[in-house]
Design a protein around this motif. Sequence first.
Motif, PDB file in Angstrom:
ATOM      1  N   ALA A  32     -45.111  16.515 136.233  1.00  0.00           N
ATOM      2  CA  ALA A  32     -44.311  17.270 135.385  1.00  0.00           C
ATOM      3  C   ALA A  32     -44.728  18.522 134.901  1.00  0.00           C
ATOM      4  CB  ALA A  32     -44.240  16.196 133.961  1.00  0.00           C
ATOM      5  N   ASP A  33     -43.937  19.517 134.674  1.00  0.00           N
ATOM      6  CA  ASP A  33     -44.393  20.646 134.016  1.00  0.00           C
ATOM      7  C   ASP A  33     -44.354  20.719 132.850  1.00  0.00           C
ATOM      8  OD1 ASP A  33     -44.148  22.661 136.677  1.00  0.00           O
ATOM      9  OD2 ASP A  33     -42.230  21.721 136.536  1.00  0.00           O
ATOM     10  N   VAL A  34     -43.397  19.817 132.244  1.00  0.00           N
ATOM     11  CA  VAL A  34     -43.397  19.626 130.517  1.00  0.00           C
ATOM     12  C   VAL A  34     -43.385  18.051 130.207  1.00  0.00           C
ATOM     13  CG1 VAL A  34     -42.081  19.890 128.539  1.00  0.00           C
ATOM     14  CG2 VAL A  34     -42.277  21.825 130.406  1.00  0.00           C
ATOM     15  N   VAL A  35     -44.182  17.720 129.250  1.00  0.00           N
ATOM     16  CA  VAL A  35     -44.035  16.129 128.863  1.00  0.00           C
ATOM     17  C   VAL A  35     -43.484  16.403 127.306  1.00  0.00           C
ATOM     18  CG1 VAL A  35     -45.232  14.048 128.349  1.00  0.00           C
ATOM     19  CG2 VAL A  35     -45.538  15.137 130.487  1.00  0.00           C
ATOM     20  N   MET A  36     -42.281  15.898 126.956  1.00  0.00           N
ATOM     21  CA  MET A  36     -42.068  15.729 125.675  1.00  0.00           C
ATOM     22  C   MET A  36     -42.009  14.383 125.049  1.00  0.00           C
ATOM     23  SD  MET A  36     -38.437  17.742 126.253  1.00  0.00           S
ATOM     24  CE  MET A  36     -38.133  17.673 124.790  1.00  0.00           C
ATOM     25  N   HIS A  37     -42.674  14.349 123.601  1.00  0.00           N
ATOM     26  CA  HIS A  37     -42.285  13.170 123.027  1.00  0.00           C
ATOM     27  C   HIS A  37     -42.185  13.330 121.591  1.00  0.00           C
ATOM     28  CE1 HIS A  37     -46.390  12.943 120.642  1.00  0.00           C
ATOM     29  NE2 HIS A  37     -46.821  13.597 122.124  1.00  0.00           N
ATOM     30  N   ASN A  38     -41.728  12.265 120.782  1.00  0.00           N
ATOM     31  CA  ASN A  38     -41.704  12.331 119.273  1.00  0.00           C
ATOM     32  C   ASN A  38     -42.441  11.052 118.742  1.00  0.00           C
ATOM     33  OD1 ASN A  38     -39.835  10.399 120.154  1.00  0.00           O
ATOM     34  ND2 ASN A  38     -38.315  10.821 118.653  1.00  0.00           N
ATOM     35  N   TYR A  39     -43.553  10.893 119.189  1.00  0.00           N
ATOM     36  CA  TYR A  39     -44.348   9.792 118.710  1.00  0.00           C
ATOM     37  C   TYR A  39     -45.155  10.388 117.508  1.00  0.00           C
ATOM     38  CZ  TYR A  39     -43.438   6.751 122.899  1.00  0.00           C
ATOM     39  OH  TYR A  39     -43.249   6.139 123.938  1.00  0.00           O
ATOM     40  N   ARG A  40     -45.229   9.540 116.567  1.00  0.00           N
ATOM     41  CA  ARG A  40     -46.050  10.052 115.165  1.00  0.00           C
ATOM     42  C   ARG A  40     -47.724  10.174 115.990  1.00  0.00           C
ATOM     43  NH1 ARG A  40     -44.848   5.654 111.614  1.00  0.00           N
ATOM     44  NH2 ARG A  40     -43.761   4.666 113.537  1.00  0.00           N
ATOM     45  N   PRO A  41     -48.534  10.779 115.247  1.00  0.00           N
ATOM     46  CA  PRO A  41     -49.793  11.030 115.901  1.00  0.00           C
ATOM     47  C   PRO A  41     -50.566   9.788 116.176  1.00  0.00           C
ATOM     48  CG  PRO A  41     -49.606  12.618 114.140  1.00  0.00           C
ATOM     49  CD  PRO A  41     -48.154  11.395 114.136  1.00  0.00           C
ATOM     50  N   ALA A  42     -50.767   8.761 115.299  1.00  0.00           N
ATOM     51  CA  ALA A  42     -51.393   7.731 115.645  1.00  0.00           C
ATOM     52  C   ALA A  42     -50.784   6.868 116.718  1.00  0.00           C
ATOM     53  CB  ALA A  42     -51.456   6.670 114.352  1.00  0.00           C
ATOM     54  N   ALA A  43     -49.471   6.766 116.833  1.00  0.00           N
ATOM     55  CA  ALA A  43     -48.860   6.051 117.768  1.00  0.00           C
ATOM     56  C   ALA A  43     -49.228   6.821 119.424  1.00  0.00           C
ATOM     57  CB  ALA A  43     -47.325   5.720 117.611  1.00  0.00           C
ATOM     58  N   ALA A  44     -48.868   7.919 119.234  1.00  0.00           N
ATOM     59  CA  ALA A  44     -49.368   8.909 120.582  1.00  0.00           C
ATOM     60  C   ALA A  44     -50.682   8.718 120.993  1.00  0.00           C
ATOM     61  CB  ALA A  44     -49.073  10.177 120.316  1.00  0.00           C
ATOM     62  N   LYS A  45     -51.658   8.643 120.124  1.00  0.00           N
ATOM     63  CA  LYS A  45     -53.150   8.583 120.679  1.00  0.00           C
ATOM     64  C   LYS A  45     -53.192   7.072 121.097  1.00  0.00           C
ATOM     65  CE  LYS A  45     -57.791   9.518 119.244  1.00  0.00           C
ATOM     66  NZ  LYS A  45     -57.826  10.763 120.235  1.00  0.00           N
ATOM     67  N   LYS A  46     -52.724   6.093 120.407  1.00  0.00           N
ATOM     68  CA  LYS A  46     -52.642   4.658 121.031  1.00  0.00           C
ATOM     69  C   LYS A  46     -52.405   4.400 122.435  1.00  0.00           C
ATOM     70  CE  LYS A  46     -51.480  -0.111 119.564  1.00  0.00           C
ATOM     71  NZ  LYS A  46     -50.756  -0.930 118.537  1.00  0.00           N
TER      72      LYS A  46
END
Length: 389
Positions: free
Chosen positions: A91-105
């Motif tokens: 990918a050139d770009v990865v998008m997400h809308n996870y809250r910080p704790a969920a993204a890290k997990k």
Amino acid sequence: MTPATPLAGLNVLDLTTVVAGPIASLTLAQQGAHITKVEPPGGDLVRRLGFIAKDGSSSTFQTLNRGKALISLDLSTEDGRTALAPLVEQADVVMHNYRPAAAKKLGLDADSLRARQDGLIVAEVTGFGPWDPLSDVRAYDPVIQAESGLAARPDKPEPELYPQYICDKVAGLYLCQAITSALVGRERDGAGRHVAVSMLEAALAFSWMDVHMPLTLKDPLQPGPNISKVYRPWKASDGWFVVVMLSEKEFGAWCEVVGAPQLLDDPRCADMASRFMNWDFIRETCAPLAEHQSADALLERLRKAGVPAGKVNTSEDLLSHPQLANSGFLYEGEADGPGPVRLPGAAARFDGERPGHGATCSGQLGADTRMVLEKAGVDDALIARICGD
């Protein structure tokens, strides 16, 4: 030779759901980017939000996710994360809308993602951003309308929400612009970037100029106008219309057209600031005059005099709007599953063309999962497990 669409060849991996992220990736898709949208096993929540098609998908999902490759992965499982890995690397770009704790997990925080490849743009949209106390609080558009002050209406006895996902959409458009800005930066220095937008801050950035007008000047010479009062629609004999008269010329033409020329010699109407401060008087004078005239006749005369004015249209009215008919903005198509659909084109034109015009969306969850994973080089056995073979 027609030039390529501006973002042709750009590969975007979209892990976002609901509205803010998907409207950003939709805009990128309409400008030529290839979008792979990853949904959880139960599907994006907006599949069930709006008018529901015969296949169970919604009008909202159809609007936001056309022109994208749709795959389904359970990222809470090792198989799902393993299948995602090559998509991140390509990918050139990865998008997400996870809250910080969920993204890290999940290993989808910016540091973890950017460690996988140089030059990656990581773009995230959250409700409140990474700071305490609200970093891990769930948020949808109405919550942000409340927290950002948009729901407070000084001209009404009770708070009132705007009947649209205004904070979601604004945050998504800010995110899209920031992504393209990061891509321009990467062209110059080769460096990836972490782009982040919070819905709360996007709503405030968007509304500060007018909604929160009293906050800008700490020591104003005089107060500003109540925007909701000044820009209220006017009632005609056969409908409603809106008129904006900021300049002296515009106000003068309005007075002549509506039949209130005496206002031109009234000191309460001497300039724009005075008029805004005395808007109740202007309204009381002009409203009865407008109500005895037809909207079309008023609009014709106002526009001829150079006064910005428009008819209040319903949703159905838009289907026969002459301007939209001539511009070709709306289009009809056949969606896989839902059947016939009617959709708006891209707002931006490039050399007179609208990229992505005519795109529709499959209503089937994970419609492109096998194709996308095979192209990415995912192991056949893993694909079989993910696709339930």
